[in-house]
Design an enzyme around this catalytic site. Structure first.
Site, PDB file in Angstrom:
ATOM      1  N   LYS A  77     -53.553  -9.383 -30.499  1.00  0.00           N
ATOM      2  CA  LYS A  77     -53.480  -8.107 -29.784  1.00  0.00           C
ATOM      3  C   LYS A  77     -53.983  -6.916 -30.604  1.00  0.00           C
ATOM      4  CE  LYS A  77     -49.655  -9.497 -26.810  1.00  0.00           C
ATOM      5  NZ  LYS A  77     -48.307  -9.158 -26.304  1.00  0.00           N
ATOM      6  N   ASP A 114     -48.175  -4.519 -21.614  1.00  0.00           N
ATOM      7  CA  ASP A 114     -46.886  -5.105 -21.979  1.00  0.00           C
ATOM      8  C   ASP A 114     -45.739  -4.122 -21.773  1.00  0.00           C
ATOM      9  OD1 ASP A 114     -47.632  -7.687 -22.699  1.00  0.00           O
ATOM     10  OD2 ASP A 114     -48.044  -7.152 -24.775  1.00  0.00           O
ATOM     11  N   ALA A 139     -42.243  -5.645 -34.765  1.00  0.00           N
ATOM     12  CA  ALA A 139     -43.203  -4.534 -34.808  1.00  0.00           C
ATOM     13  C   ALA A 139     -44.620  -5.010 -34.563  1.00  0.00           C
ATOM     14  CB  ALA A 139     -43.110  -3.806 -36.158  1.00  0.00           C
ATOM     15  N   GLY A 141     -47.655  -6.625 -31.717  1.00  0.00           N
ATOM     16  CA  GLY A 141     -48.337  -6.015 -30.582  1.00  0.00           C
ATOM     17  C   GLY A 141     -47.422  -5.709 -29.412  1.00  0.00           C
ATOM     18  N   GLY A 256     -37.420 -12.468 -19.839  1.00  0.00           N
ATOM     19  CA  GLY A 256     -38.800 -12.011 -19.937  1.00  0.00           C
ATOM     20  C   GLY A 256     -39.654 -12.206 -18.697  1.00  0.00           C
TER      21      GLY A 256
END
Length: 291
Positions: A77, A114, A139, A141, A256
């Site tokens: 990413k 995202d 921390a 993408g 998710g």
């Protein structure tokens, strides 16, 4: 020719897909193709394993195949940025791209969906971000996108817990400089300790992702309390050890799948210009995972 007549039919499908590693357990293609079928589009979504050192070749192949776009997942990413001709403002601030659109002139446009998909998944569950205190694990993408979008949506504080000091501090700095939220970096040493007053805990790491679905981030779950919202960006498996550990402490959990379908709908519309059939896409995902 068939029986002396010319068959006037286009057999070539428009191609999109996902590039990443690991990617075998990524169900995005099932969801997107269900959307294409529902919308009557002759499009196909391919899932491609691309090792970390092969991204340059994969992006050249995307252009050679005249693909209409791709998704990027771990670990590409951030590295894909150098291939972009233009970026959305969100992708520029976040410093990561998960969706590429090949425009009519052949140039590549990078977006990051995202965080937008994650924020929408919270809203779908009736969770508003205004004034909330966020604790973000990771921390990379996805974490960068989620942290920035949560702050833009009104979170009052974002605490970033990450093992890599440089990445964690950089994300906190990006949030602090580009949003109204307070941001801090907390080193991840031993079990992660949650800041006092955390309202929403987010696992944005890849720990627990298929095929390592029995793994759990190293968190001091003693800091999880009833009334807290715990979210996992991992969608395969849906019910992760992280979510189960948080639920055992009384937290409300959000898996998710919502983030996946919401960002998938955004991607669908960026590529095709057609409104995404969200209900059909979500139903296909839930059926795929038996939920």
């Amino acid at each position: 020719m068939r029986g002396g007549f010319i068959v006037d039919k286009n057999y070539r499908a428009e191609l999109v897909g996902v590039l990443g590693d690991p990617v075998d357990g990524n169900p995005t293609g099932v969801m997107e193709e269900a959307g294409f079928a529902e919308a009557g589009l002759n499009w196909r979504y391919i899932t491609v394993k691309v090792l970390p050192g092969d991204l340059d070749a994969a992006m050249a192949g995307m252009k050679a195949f005249n693909m209409r776009g791709v998704n990027l997942t771990m670990p590409h990413k951030i590295d894909v940025l150098k291939h972009m001709d233009a970026l959305s403002e969100a992708a520029r601030v976040i410093g990561a791209v998960n969706t590429v659109v090949r425009r009519e002139d052949g140039t590549l446009f990078g977006e990051n969906t995202d965080g937008k998909g994650f924020v929408q998944s919270l809203r779908d569950a009736g969770v508003e971000l205004a004034g909330k205190r966020i604790c973000l694990l990771g921390a990379g993408g996805a974490a960068r996108s989620i942290g920035v979008e949560c702050a833009l949506a009104g979170a009052s504080r974002v605490a970033v817990i990450n093992r890599n000091v440089e990445r964690g501090a950089a994300l906190a700095e990006v949030i602090g400089k580009n949003t109204r939220a307070e941001a801090e970096y907390i080193p991840w040493v031993g079990p992660a300790k949650l800041p006092e007053g955390t309202d929403i805990l987010i696992n944005a790491t890849c720990v627990g992702l298929h095929p390592h679905g029995d793994e759990c981030p190293d968190v001091d779950f003693g800091g999880v309390r009833p009334g807290m919202v715990a979210c996992d960006v991992i969608f395969n498996p849906v019910d992760t050890p992280f979510l189960r550990a948080c639920a055992a402490r009384g937290a409300r959990t959000i898996d998710g799948l919502g983030m996946l379908v919401n960002q998938g709908c955004i991607n669908f519309e960026l590529w095709t210009g057609v409104k995404a059939p969200r209900d059909a896409m979500y139903a296909t995902l839930k059926a795929e995972f038996g939920v």
